[in-house]
Enzyme design. Structure first.
Site, PDB file in Angstrom:
ATOM      1  N   HIS A 355       0.743  -1.411   0.002  1.00  0.00           N
ATOM      2  CA  HIS A 355       0.033   0.027  -0.016  1.00  0.00           C
ATOM      3  C   HIS A 355       0.701   1.200  -0.118  1.00  0.00           C
ATOM      4  O   HIS A 355       0.197   2.447   0.299  1.00  0.00           O
ATOM      5  CB  HIS A 355      -0.769   0.002   1.209  1.00  0.00           C
ATOM      6  N   LYS A 546      -8.405  14.300   4.431  1.00  0.00           N
ATOM      7  CA  LYS A 546      -7.474  12.991   4.516  1.00  0.00           C
ATOM      8  C   LYS A 546      -6.389  13.216   5.559  1.00  0.00           C
ATOM      9  O   LYS A 546      -6.424  14.503   6.020  1.00  0.00           O
ATOM     10  CB  LYS A 546      -6.773  13.009   3.167  1.00  0.00           C
ATOM     11  N   ARG A 547      -5.751  11.991   5.915  1.00  0.00           N
ATOM     12  CA  ARG A 547      -4.777  12.404   6.845  1.00  0.00           C
ATOM     13  C   ARG A 547      -3.624  13.488   6.487  1.00  0.00           C
ATOM     14  O   ARG A 547      -3.768  13.795   5.300  1.00  0.00           O
ATOM     15  CB  ARG A 547      -3.769  11.032   7.094  1.00  0.00           C
ATOM     16  N   LYS A 552       1.028  14.687   0.875  1.00  0.00           N
ATOM     17  CA  LYS A 552      -0.591  14.894   0.445  1.00  0.00           C
ATOM     18  C   LYS A 552      -0.499  16.397   0.054  1.00  0.00           C
ATOM     19  O   LYS A 552      -1.561  16.967  -0.667  1.00  0.00           O
ATOM     20  CB  LYS A 552      -1.661  14.419   1.517  1.00  0.00           C
ATOM     21  N   THR A 654      -8.407   6.875  -2.166  1.00  0.00           N
ATOM     22  CA  THR A 654      -9.933   6.343  -2.114  1.00  0.00           C
ATOM     23  C   THR A 654     -10.810   7.346  -1.807  1.00  0.00           C
ATOM     24  O   THR A 654     -11.928   7.210  -2.449  1.00  0.00           O
ATOM     25  CB  THR A 654     -10.146   5.051  -0.845  1.00  0.00           C
ATOM     26  N   LYS A 658     -14.607   8.854  -3.629  1.00  0.00           N
ATOM     27  CA  LYS A 658     -15.857   9.038  -2.864  1.00  0.00           C
ATOM     28  C   LYS A 658     -16.336  10.463  -3.253  1.00  0.00           C
ATOM     29  O   LYS A 658     -17.613  10.818  -3.513  1.00  0.00           O
ATOM     30  CB  LYS A 658     -15.569   9.063  -1.251  1.00  0.00           C
TER      31      LYS A 658
HETATM   32  C1  NBG Z   1      -2.294   3.729   1.841  1.00  0.00           C
HETATM   33  C2  NBG Z   1      -2.199   4.775   0.815  1.00  0.00           C
HETATM   34  C3  NBG Z   1      -3.361   5.116  -0.020  1.00  0.00           C
HETATM   35  C4  NBG Z   1      -4.285   4.106  -0.313  1.00  0.00           C
HETATM   36  C5  NBG Z   1      -4.384   3.189   0.972  1.00  0.00           C
HETATM   37  C6  NBG Z   1      -5.196   2.059   0.316  1.00  0.00           C
HETATM   38  C7  NBG Z   1      -0.782   3.208   3.736  1.00  0.00           C
HETATM   39  C8  NBG Z   1       0.376   2.507   4.127  1.00  0.00           C
HETATM   40  N1  NBG Z   1      -1.100   3.177   2.673  1.00  0.00           N
HETATM   41  O1  NBG Z   1      -2.697   5.977  -1.167  1.00  0.00           O
HETATM   42  O2  NBG Z   1      -1.321   5.829   1.383  1.00  0.00           O
HETATM   43  O3  NBG Z   1      -5.300   4.384  -1.024  1.00  0.00           O
HETATM   44  O4  NBG Z   1      -3.251   2.802   1.332  1.00  0.00           O
HETATM   45  O5  NBG Z   1      -4.773   1.132  -0.263  1.00  0.00           O
HETATM   46  O6  NBG Z   1      -1.712   3.426   4.672  1.00  0.00           O
END
Ligand code: NBG
Length: 817
Positions: A355, A546-547, A552, A654, A658
């Site tokens: 991920h 988002k975080r 980002k 993701t 949304k």
């Molecule tokens: C996160 C990514 C996102 C991705 C999500 C789900 C981690 C390690 N990765 O871009 O930063 O959408 O995983 O796949 O949290």
């Protein structure tokens, strides 16, 4: 409306209130009402859950086991009512009893057992697995405290413990009889037994893992799969040796110690710190999960050599990668299987999803810590590595550089175990989460593995559930869409395509705008209440939630806000649509820059929102405590979705999906799933800007000097000078200096390189927004073309390419009278 159902809901609600909670209606608190309704719904969940488990058992169905340290589920009640298809009846029943369903729903504390995208993806996939009737169990950790609640004090983030269990959790069922011992530390001994050598691990400490089950409903079908989360308890609640010696406190201490393992979720997103307790958490849940799978498997009396026929185990990132070593230990040490056969079974059982490409998020455990917590597993890792590297040397004779790169052990001091390598070696498939991400995985992070085993690599682009994020979050749009394309879209999102021709229908566009306007008014009320910022529902709603992370680039968004503010002051007559810029997201508690970005957003908001020269045309708000509940009014109201990460850094994203599903247009870079979203919705319906991955490489190797950008661009200079000069810091020029310095000296995330193109893209947004009809067309086309980003498609891809599982539909017996 089904009248009999309304009466049934009333009956079961009252029954739960009296018989389970022991309350009479006048004394019932809102929590009592919530619990009573949840318990009434739970009866339906359990009816499905029992039928589902019984069917899977009878058919010995091949089962997906989704191993994840995080499941960010969000509130259950509303989603369960939606999936059961009883929302209208329940609302009616509550109203007949004098209660408001919406008020009851707000009582639920969400289980925030995840940090961000990764945990929410796991929750979306559980939803889709059940909806597609795929036999599946989610395995994870029952954290007593989930992700912290975010408070804002004077613009700064303050963390508060998330006591989500304090008022009870009606959705889980404790299964004290499904419990396993988990060992830690100690040493190993080689013993001769049954004519062969066996290694025995003598742990120094044992903890008991107890199962807590939460049924996960499919959408309007008979399926309820299990989410099985493990809670740590003391193996013995008293250490009798200590107790008998009169050491009462010592004995109780051990209990407290054991329970620590599942006490709290680590709040870091995309960053690992080698904390021993985290390693213990990872081993704890993997060990319980695998023992549970073996227990279920052995119920049928089949030999373990067929384990991989029964289970498709998915590793959600490397957090559960210890499954490779643990399955080997269970098969070889505990169940006396030979190494080769066990290795074959292991590799055919496991698959690994990566991920992230961020180096700081790739898990590595110092060998010393690893060996001290898991001495037997370290031996197993070494043995796997020895055999693996022999194979590598056979394939690439004399290429010791490659051997070092591929090794499960990073030899640089302090030596460490590379969890992504362990997962890759132990899996039959490796996947990235968007096309670009998978391509970069193959080319970069896992390049040597790709050269070794190209056939193992596949891409599965992420998806999100349209049930929670469209049907539930946006009832107005859902109704409009259903009126246009019928009610099949929540389970077949490609049906949204039927909206395309309506983009040319002026009356439909007017309806579409009406929905968005109403959603914006709702969000405006939320923002006013929670952030104290009044905003105009007729302004452009520009949102980034988002975080908070430098990659980002929330701060790039802030640079644009400041530039826009300065421009509006300079050119009061400019044809610029009024704009409301909304932010939301948590920062990891130890991430100083991210916390400073939150402060910066608040500081800019304070100045901009108070400026009489611009306040009718620009507002900035930070919505505190972004989580699943709080995101529900945000996506439906957004018009512009900010997806502006540095290219090559966001694996997928993701939230981007949304937003677009709810008709927001994206302004974004060619990163993660943005690339595929743009392809799907059409380049004309997407605001693209910024350097590509390749251009970034080229820029870096040519030598990037951010200060030149600053000096060469008067607009950028004015923005940075305002930050550096204390314009937003009540005169305290030093406050935002760390951000200014980072941008001017290194700018590792290329904000200054992308600033100009971002501004130009924002100008294109302004022009498009001024043409309401055009904007609405684009918005409709975005929703219409988002079908492929349903998590149902994601799960179907995994089923076909990785898991080889098929649906097992559940026939629901009639409701007992
Ligand atoms: C996160 C990514 C996102 C991705 C999500 C789900 C981690 C390690 N990765 O871009 O930063 O959408 O995983 O796949 O949290």
């Amino acid at each position: 409306m089904d009248r009999a159902l309304v009466d049934l809901v009333k009956r079961e609600f009252k029954d739960a209130l009296f018989s389970t909670l022991g309350r009479f209606p006048e004394a019932a608190t809102r929590n009592d009402l919530y619990l009573a309704l949840a318990l009434a719904a739970r009866r339906e969940l359990l009816r499905r859950s029992v039928a589902t488990s019984e069917t899977y058992y009878r058919k010995a169905s091949r089962t997906v086991c989704y191993l994840s340290a995080e499941f960010l589920l969000g509130p259950h009640l509303a989603n369960n009512l939606l999936n059961l298809g009883v929302e209208a009846e329940t609302r009616q029943a509550m109203s007949e009893l004098g209660h408001d369903l919406d008020r009851i729903l707000t009582q639920e504390e969400e289980p925030g057992l995840g940090n961000g995208g990764l945990g929410r993806l796991a929750a979306c996939y559980m939803d889709s697995l059940a909806t597609l009737a795929i036999p599946a169990i989610g395995y994870g950790i029952r954290y007593e405290f989930g992700i912290f609640d975010q408070l804002i004090h004077d613009g700064w983030q303050v963390e508060k413990t998330d006591k989500w269990l304090a008022l009870g959790n009606p959705w889980e069922i404790a299964r004290p009889e499904i419990a396993f011992d988990v060992g830690f530390s100690g040493h190993t001994e080689a013993k001769a037994a049954d004519g062969r050598y066996r290694v025995v691990w003598i742990p120094e400490r044992r903890v008991r893992g107890v199962a807590y089950d939460t049924p996960i409903l499919g959408y309007r079908n008979g399926t309820a799969n299990l989410l099985r989360l493990w809670k740590a308890e003391a193996a013995e609640s008293f250490d009798f040796a200590a107790f008998n010696q009169g050491d009462y406190w010592g004995a109780v201490d051990q209990k407290v110690d054991s329970e620590n393992i599942t006490k709290v979720l680590y709040p870091n997103d995309e960053l690992v710190r080698g904390k021993r307790l985290r390693l213990e958490q990872q081993y704890f849940f993997v060990c319980c999960a695998l023992q549970d799978m073996i227990r279920i498997y052995l119920q049928k009396g089949a030999p373990l050599s067929g384990f991989h026929e029964k289970y498709a185990i998915q590793l959600n990132d490397t957090h559960p990668a210890l499954a490779v070593a643990e399955l080997m230990r269970l098969l070889v040490d505990v169940h006396a299987m030979g190494w080769e056969e066990a290795w074959d079974v292991t590799r055919r059982s496991l698959a690994y999803t990566n991920h992230t490409l961020l180096p700081e998020a790739l898990e590595k455990w110092p060998v010393e810590m690893f060996g001290s917590v898991l001495p037997r597993h370290l031996e197993i890792v070494y043995e796997i590595n020895r055999r693996f590297l022999d194979e590598v040397r056979d394939r690439y004779p004399g290429d010791e550089g490659r051997v070092l790169r591929l090794s499960l052990i990073d030899e640089a001091a302090p030596r460490s175990v590379r969890m992504a390598h362990l997962a890759s070696v132990g899996s039959h498939h490796i996947n990235g989460v968007a096309a670009l991400h998978t391509r970069l995985l193959k080319a970069d992070v896992l390049r040597d593995f790709h050269e070794l085993w190209p056939e193992k690599f596949v891409n599965v682009t992420n998806g999100v559930t349209p049930r929670r994020f469209l049907a539930l979050a946006n009832p107005r749009l859902a109704a409009l869409v259903t009126g246009a394309v019928g009610d099949g879209w929540p389970r077949d999102l490609e049906l949204l395509r039927g909206l395309e021709p309506l983009a040319e229908d002026a009356a439909f566009r007017a309806e579409w705008r009406k929905v968005k306007r109403a959603n914006k008014a709702d969000l405006a009320a939320v923002i006013e209440a929670r952030a104290g910022v009044a905003c105009d529902p007729d302004s452009l709603f520009d949102v980034q939630v988002k975080r908070i992370h430098e990659y980002k680039r929330q701060h790039l968004n802030v640079l644009h806000v400041v530039a826009l503010w300065q421009r509006l002051r300079r050119e009061p007559q400019a044809a610029v649509p009024p704009r409301t810029v909304v932010f939301g997201g948590k920062a990891a508690p130890g991430y100083r820059m991210a916390k400073l970005v939150i402060k910066l957003i608040h500081s800019v908001a304070e100045v901009v929102n108070a400026d009489p020269a611009t306040r009718e045309r620009l507002r900035v708000a930070f919505v505190p405590d972004y989580n699943v509940s709080n995101c529900m009014p945000i996506f439906p109201a957004a018009e512009l979705s900010e997806q502006i990460s540095t290219a090559g850094k966001e694996a997928s994203g993701t939230g981007n999906m949304k937003f677009a599903m709810n008709g927001a247009l994206t302004i974004g870079t060619l990163d993660g799933a943005n690339v595929e979203i743009r392809e799907a919705v059409g380049a004309d319906n997407f605001f693209l800007f910024g350097l590509t991955v390749e251009e970034i490489h080229a820029l870096r190797s040519a030598g990037y000097r951010p200060r030149d950008r600053y000096e060469g661009d008067p607009v950028l200079r004015e923005v940075i000078d305002a930050l550096a000069g204390g314009t937003f810091a009540r005169g305290d020029a030093a406050l935002f200096q760390p951000i200014v310095d980072s941008l001017l000296d290194q700018d590792p995330w290329l904000l200054l390189a992308d600033f100009r193109p971002y501004l130009e893209s924002q100008a294109a947004v302004e022009r498009a927004y001024l043409d309401k009809e055009r904007w609405t067309r684009m918005s409709i086309l975005n929703t219409a073309r988002m079908g492929r980003f349903s998590s149902d498609r994601g799960v179907a891809d995994y089923c076909r390419d990785i898991w080889r599982v098929s649906p097992v539909p559940i026939e629901l017996p009639p409701r007992p009278a």
